[in-house]
Structures are given as structure tokens and as C-alpha cells.
Scaffold this motif. Structure first.
Motif, mmCIF file in Angstrom:
data_model
loop_
_atom_site.group_PDB
_atom_site.id
_atom_site.type_symbol
_atom_site.label_atom_id
_atom_site.label_comp_id
_atom_site.label_asym_id
_atom_site.label_seq_id
_atom_site.Cartn_x
_atom_site.Cartn_y
_atom_site.Cartn_z
ATOM 1 N N ALA A 240 -36.584 75.061 -6.144
ATOM 2 C CA ALA A 240 -36.060 76.143 -5.303
ATOM 3 C C ALA A 240 -34.636 75.831 -4.859
ATOM 4 C CB ALA A 240 -36.971 76.348 -4.092
ATOM 5 N N ALA A 241 -34.376 74.570 -4.502
ATOM 6 C CA ALA A 241 -33.021 74.172 -4.119
ATOM 7 C C ALA A 241 -32.052 74.359 -5.282
ATOM 8 C CB ALA A 241 -33.017 72.719 -3.644
ATOM 9 N N ALA A 242 -32.495 73.979 -6.486
ATOM 10 C CA ALA A 242 -31.629 74.122 -7.658
ATOM 11 C C ALA A 242 -31.326 75.587 -7.954
ATOM 12 C CB ALA A 242 -32.285 73.458 -8.869
ATOM 13 N N HIS A 243 -32.349 76.437 -7.907
ATOM 14 C CA HIS A 243 -32.146 77.854 -8.195
ATOM 15 C C HIS A 243 -31.303 78.537 -7.115
ATOM 16 C CE1 HIS A 243 -34.521 78.208 -11.818
ATOM 17 N NE2 HIS A 243 -35.532 77.584 -11.253
ATOM 18 N N ALA A 244 -31.290 77.938 -5.922
ATOM 19 C CA ALA A 244 -30.447 78.481 -4.849
ATOM 20 C C ALA A 244 -29.016 77.964 -4.933
ATOM 21 C CB ALA A 244 -31.054 78.134 -3.492
ATOM 22 N N GLY A 245 -28.731 77.140 -5.939
ATOM 23 C CA GLY A 245 -27.382 76.622 -6.114
ATOM 24 C C GLY A 245 -27.127 75.302 -5.416
ATOM 25 N N ARG A 246 -28.145 74.727 -4.758
ATOM 26 C CA ARG A 246 -27.977 73.445 -4.061
ATOM 27 C C ARG A 246 -28.297 72.306 -5.047
ATOM 28 N NH1 ARG A 246 -31.358 76.166 -0.589
ATOM 29 N NH2 ARG A 246 -32.921 74.498 -0.625
ATOM 30 N N HIS A 247 -27.466 72.203 -6.078
ATOM 31 C CA HIS A 247 -27.759 71.284 -7.176
ATOM 32 C C HIS A 247 -27.678 69.821 -6.743
ATOM 33 C CE1 HIS A 247 -27.882 74.638 -9.923
ATOM 34 N NE2 HIS A 247 -26.692 75.035 -9.529
ATOM 35 N N GLY A 248 -26.742 69.506 -5.873
ATOM 36 C CA GLY A 248 -26.635 68.125 -5.402
ATOM 37 C C GLY A 248 -27.868 67.693 -4.636
ATOM 38 N N GLU A 249 -28.352 68.570 -3.765
ATOM 39 C CA GLU A 249 -29.567 68.270 -2.997
ATOM 40 C C GLU A 249 -30.764 68.071 -3.925
ATOM 41 O OE1 GLU A 249 -32.657 70.755 -0.137
ATOM 42 O OE2 GLU A 249 -30.521 71.302 -0.126
ATOM 43 N N ALA A 250 -30.911 68.971 -4.906
ATOM 44 C CA ALA A 250 -32.041 68.874 -5.832
ATOM 45 C C ALA A 250 -31.978 67.591 -6.637
ATOM 46 C CB ALA A 250 -32.055 70.090 -6.764
ATOM 47 N N ALA A 251 -30.795 67.259 -7.152
ATOM 48 C CA ALA A 251 -30.651 66.045 -7.955
ATOM 49 C C ALA A 251 -30.914 64.795 -7.129
ATOM 50 C CB ALA A 251 -29.256 65.995 -8.573
ATOM 51 N N SER A 252 -30.459 64.807 -5.878
ATOM 52 C CA SER A 252 -30.664 63.646 -5.014
ATOM 53 C C SER A 252 -32.145 63.418 -4.726
ATOM 54 C CB SER A 252 -29.891 63.829 -3.701
ATOM 55 O OG SER A 252 -30.119 62.751 -2.819
ATOM 56 N N LEU A 253 -32.879 64.503 -4.425
ATOM 57 C CA LEU A 253 -34.312 64.379 -4.164
ATOM 58 C C LEU A 253 -35.060 63.887 -5.409
ATOM 59 C CD1 LEU A 253 -35.020 67.589 -2.054
ATOM 60 C CD2 LEU A 253 -35.263 65.220 -1.282
ATOM 61 N N ALA A 254 -34.722 64.446 -6.573
ATOM 62 C CA ALA A 254 -35.396 64.020 -7.799
ATOM 63 C C ALA A 254 -35.114 62.557 -8.096
ATOM 64 C CB ALA A 254 -34.958 64.901 -8.967
ATOM 65 N N ALA A 255 -33.871 62.115 -7.839
ATOM 66 C CA ALA A 255 -33.533 60.715 -8.085
ATOM 67 C C ALA A 255 -34.318 59.782 -7.164
ATOM 68 C CB ALA A 255 -32.030 60.502 -7.894
ATOM 69 N N ARG A 256 -34.523 60.217 -5.908
ATOM 70 C CA ARG A 256 -35.326 59.394 -4.989
ATOM 71 C C ARG A 256 -36.765 59.289 -5.468
ATOM 72 N NH1 ARG A 256 -32.898 62.499 -0.263
ATOM 73 N NH2 ARG A 256 -31.027 61.345 0.298
ATOM 74 N N ILE A 273 -41.224 58.753 -16.303
ATOM 75 C CA ILE A 273 -40.736 59.670 -17.335
ATOM 76 C C ILE A 273 -40.761 61.110 -16.828
ATOM 77 C CG2 ILE A 273 -41.190 60.592 -19.638
ATOM 78 C CD1 ILE A 273 -42.245 57.838 -20.416
ATOM 79 N N HIS A 274 -41.805 61.446 -16.073
ATOM 80 C CA HIS A 274 -41.885 62.800 -15.504
ATOM 81 C C HIS A 274 -40.633 63.121 -14.699
ATOM 82 C CE1 HIS A 274 -43.357 66.228 -13.172
ATOM 83 N NE2 HIS A 274 -43.058 65.555 -12.080
ATOM 84 N N TRP A 275 -40.221 62.206 -13.824
ATOM 85 C CA TRP A 275 -39.060 62.483 -12.979
ATOM 86 C C TRP A 275 -37.765 62.395 -13.755
ATOM 87 C CZ3 TRP A 275 -39.404 65.229 -8.943
ATOM 88 C CH2 TRP A 275 -40.610 65.262 -8.229
ATOM 89 N N LEU A 276 -37.726 61.601 -14.799
ATOM 90 C CA LEU A 276 -36.558 61.587 -15.681
ATOM 91 C C LEU A 276 -36.367 62.958 -16.335
ATOM 92 C CD1 LEU A 276 -34.355 59.749 -16.942
ATOM 93 C CD2 LEU A 276 -36.010 59.171 -18.725
ATOM 94 N N GLU A 277 -37.472 63.558 -16.777
ATOM 95 C CA GLU A 277 -37.400 64.881 -17.388
ATOM 96 C C GLU A 277 -37.081 65.969 -16.366
ATOM 97 O OE1 GLU A 277 -40.271 64.125 -21.258
ATOM 98 O OE2 GLU A 277 -41.143 65.017 -19.458
ATOM 99 N N VAL A 278 -37.551 65.797 -15.143
ATOM 100 C CA VAL A 278 -37.173 66.734 -14.076
ATOM 101 C C VAL A 278 -35.662 66.693 -13.867
ATOM 102 C CG1 VAL A 278 -37.310 67.188 -11.596
ATOM 103 C CG2 VAL A 278 -39.397 66.716 -12.884
ATOM 104 N N ARG A 279 -35.104 65.495 -13.835
ATOM 105 C CA ARG A 279 -33.647 65.367 -13.657
ATOM 106 C C ARG A 279 -32.893 65.998 -14.817
ATOM 107 N NH1 ARG A 279 -32.213 59.658 -13.558
ATOM 108 N NH2 ARG A 279 -30.132 60.461 -13.101
ATOM 109 N N ALA A 280 -33.448 65.880 -16.030
ATOM 110 C CA ALA A 280 -32.814 66.519 -17.190
ATOM 111 C C ALA A 280 -32.808 68.028 -17.040
ATOM 112 C CB ALA A 280 -33.545 66.105 -18.472
#
Length: 375
Positions: A240-256, A273-280
Motif C-alpha cells: 500500500a505504501a508503494a502504490h501510494a508513492g512512498r517507495h522509500g518507506e516501502a523499501a525500508s520496511l521490506a529491507a528490515r 528469498i521471499h523478502w528478496l523477491e518482495v524488494r525486487a
């Protein structure tokens, strides 16, 4: 019926899918292994009732059985394998039954909402559901965006995987892994059981569900609990954050979350691997094809390192997505840097389309001759 003096529990085993060409999963494949599990393990009590529904055809019959199981006192375990579709008119998720077709979905499938409503009156923290589900493209998009639950007070663990091909039936590998653990005599806590089954099941980009009726500890800086012992699945909020344009927030959460998976389960684990693919995926949504390509190549390499076959659907999908993202690059130097790795990967995983490796090689050669613009 198992007799005893202690609390009586109920286990409802529901495996359903359409007959004929509409079938996406061999849902009943998990039932023989579950049948070999001691009933007391299924019900979590010394005495209990086991109800099995194999490829039921009538939604009202299923509703009646679900209603009776939900009304019974004591703990309830719902073990569910099947496939999910969206009602095009109302946009509701349905569990397909034996007679379900696209044209008759509303009248022959079981609305997911019915399950939620029947479980709602139950006493909190005495209901658990373990699911292994395949979702058609429309259902998959909705679940990826909004998640899947059975309401408050119900623990929901399992996986939902996208439908890959109508020519190849999916198998309920997650649910079979759960049943196999129980059959061996082990009864670990549900979060631990979930982690073990998720690691054993080839998930083909699946979404793993870990919605616990009781909150669990969370990694620092996150707003949701880990996938293996969770209060909720964090992925819908991240998307939802990514689709709202908050790409930095989404990437940071996925990386954590990826860091948590690496620390908890180790490099190369199914969770990592699941979270690696989410980040992709997030890099793609952020219009960063270079990072997305690199992450998809890393995911493919990790799967191959886990001894997944080069023709495994999840491996091929990762390489295909890396290839697609590489083609979107408009930075010649970045494309030249990533090209040789993609060529090497394509030689190991040529994919379903003939000539994919040669296509990468030709474009890479063209890039070297056209440094200022991509073809």
C-alpha cells in the motif's frame, strides 16, 4: 468420534476444487497424509470430532458443516486446501467447489465472507486455520493488495500462491508438510510449524500467512510482527505504501523484514528469498529496473543454490522477471554492467521461450555499439 473426559475439540478438513479443466490444484492430495495424523493432534484435545469434506459440490452443504463445526464447544481447527476466485459482480473472494465454473461462481462456490461470519461468534483464541490455497490472477491481485484473514480471534497460517498454469495442477505442499510433521509425532507451536512447512514447500512466489490471534514481538522499527509468529502479515501495508508513492518507506520496511529473515532463518532460507523477491517487486513499482533486475537475479541465484531445478517455475519466473527489467533499462552503462550476469544466468535457466539467451547476447552487443541510447 474420539471419546474422553477432557474438553472436546473439532477438526474440519476441507479440500475443494472444480472438476474438469477449471481445476488449478489437486486439493485432496493432502487428505491421506492428514488422515494418518492422530486425531488428538488435529483437534488439540484428548477427545474430538473429525469432519472431512473432499471435493464437495454444494455451497449450502459446506456452509452447514462449517456452521456446525463453528458452533461446537472447544477448540476448532480448520484445515483448508483449494483455490480462490473473485466474483466479478461484487468483487468478493470465493472458494471454488466441485461444480464451480466462471459463469456460476456466485452460486456454486463458497464466499470467503461466509467463513468469516461463521467463525466470528466463537470465543477468541480457540480457533486456528491452516490453509494451502491457489489464487487466480484477479484473486491474487486483491490478496496481494489487501491480505487475507478470517477475522479477529482466529489464528490463520498458511500460504496463498498465484496460479501458474492450467496445464499443471498445483499440489498442497505446504499443508502436506504440516501433516508430515504431525504424522512424525512432533507437535511444535504453530509459528514454528509454519516456519518449517514454509521452508519445505516450493512456494513459487507465494504469500505466506501468519495471522496470530495473540500478538507477538516485532522487529525494531516495524509496525507488524514477523511472518513466523505474527499479529498480521506486513506485506499488504508495504505494498500500500508503494502504490501510494512512498517507495522509500516501502523499501525500508521490506529491507528490515529481510534482515529479520536472514537473522532468524539464515541466508538462502525460503523466508529470506521471499523478502528478496518482495524488494525486487518494490523496485519495479518504484520504476527502478536496474535494482529490480539485480534483485531478481539474486533471487534466482538463491533458489538455484537451494538446489531448485533450473526448470522449476519459481526459478524461471525470477529469471524471466530479471530479463524483463533489464530490457527496460535506459542507462547504457547500467545495462552493460548487468548484462554479463544475465547472460550467465540465462545459460543456466533458458526458460520457456526459445532464443532467450541469444536475445540477451545480441542486445548486449548492440549496447556496446550504441553507448548513448538504448535500442
Amino acid at each position: 468420534m474420539i471419546t474422553g473426559e477432557k474438553t472436546t475439540g473439532t477438526a474440519l478438513l476441507l479440500a475443494a476444487a472444480p472438476t474438469g479443466k477449471g481445476r488449478l490444484i489437486d486439493a485432496t492430495d493432502a487428505l491421506p497424509t492428514l488422515a494418518a495424523v492422530p486425531p488428538s493432534t488435529l483437534t488439540r484435545t484428548a477427545a474430538g470430532t473429525i469432519v472431512e469434506l473432499a471435493d464437495p459440490a454444494d455451497q449450502q452443504t459446506v456452509l452447514t458443516r462449517v456452521r456446525a463445526a463453528a458452533a461446537a464447544p472447544g477448540p476448532l481447527s480448520l484445515l483448508l486446501a483449494g483455490q480462490l476466485h473473485i466474483d466479478g459482480k461484487q468483487g468478493r473472494i470465493h472458494l471454488a467447489l466441485a461444480r464451480t465454473t466462471p459463469a456460476t461462481l456466485r452460486y456454486t462456490a463458497l464466499p470467503w465472507e461466509w467463513l468469516v461470519n461463521e467463525l466470528k461468534p466463537r470465543r477468541p483464541n480457540c480457533t486456528r486455520a491452516i490453509v494451502d490455497l491457489i489464487a487466480d490472477p484477479d484473486a491474487w491481485r486483491q490478496i496481494r493488495a489487501h491480505g487475507l484473514t478470517l477475522g479477529p480471534g482466529v489464528s490463520l497460517y498458511g500460504r496463498v500462491a498465484p496460479a501458474l498454469s492450467r496445464r499443471r495442477l498445483a499440489r498442497p505442499a505446504y499443508l502436506k508438510a504440516v501433516a508430515g510433521t504431525w504424522r512424525s509425532g512432533l507437535t511444535p507451536p504453530l509459528p514454528e510449524l509454519h516456519a518449517k512447512a514454509a521452508a519445505e514447500a516450493c512456494h513459487d512466489g507465494a504469500l505466506f500467512l501468519a495471522v496470530d490471534s495473540m500478538p507477538a514481538p516485532v522487529p525494531a522499527g516495524t509496525t507488524a510482527a514477523p511472518l513466523d509468529g505474527a499479529a498480521e502479515d506486513p506485506l499488504p501495508a508495504i505494498l500500500a505504501a508503494a502504490h501510494a508513492g512512498r517507495h522509500g518507506e516501502a523499501a525500508s520496511l521490506a529491507a528490515r523484514w529481510e534482515a529479520w529473515a536472514l537473522q532468524t532463518h539464515g541466508p538462502g532460507s525460503a523466508q529470506a528469498i521471499h523478502w528478496l523477491e518482495v524488494r525486487a517487486d518494490l523496485a519495479h513499482l518504484a520504476d527502478d529496473p536496474g535494482s529490480s533486475c539485480e534483485l531478481w537475479m539474486a533471487a534466482a541465484g538463491a533458489r538455484l543454490a537451494r538446489h531448485q531445478a533450473p526448470d522449476a517455475p519459481a526459478v524461471q519466473a525470477a529469471v524471466d522477471r530479471a530479463h524483463h527489467q533489464w530490457q527496460q533499462l535506459r542507462d547504457p552503462q547500467r545495462a552493460r554492467d548487468l548484462g554479463p550476469r544475465l547472460v550467465s544466468l540465462r545459460r543456466s535457466v533458458p526458460g520457456q521461450r526459445p532464443g532467450a539467451t541469444e536475445a540477451v547476447q545480441r542486445r548486449l552487443e548492440m549496447l556496446h555499439s550504441m553507448p548513448r541510447a538504448l535500442p
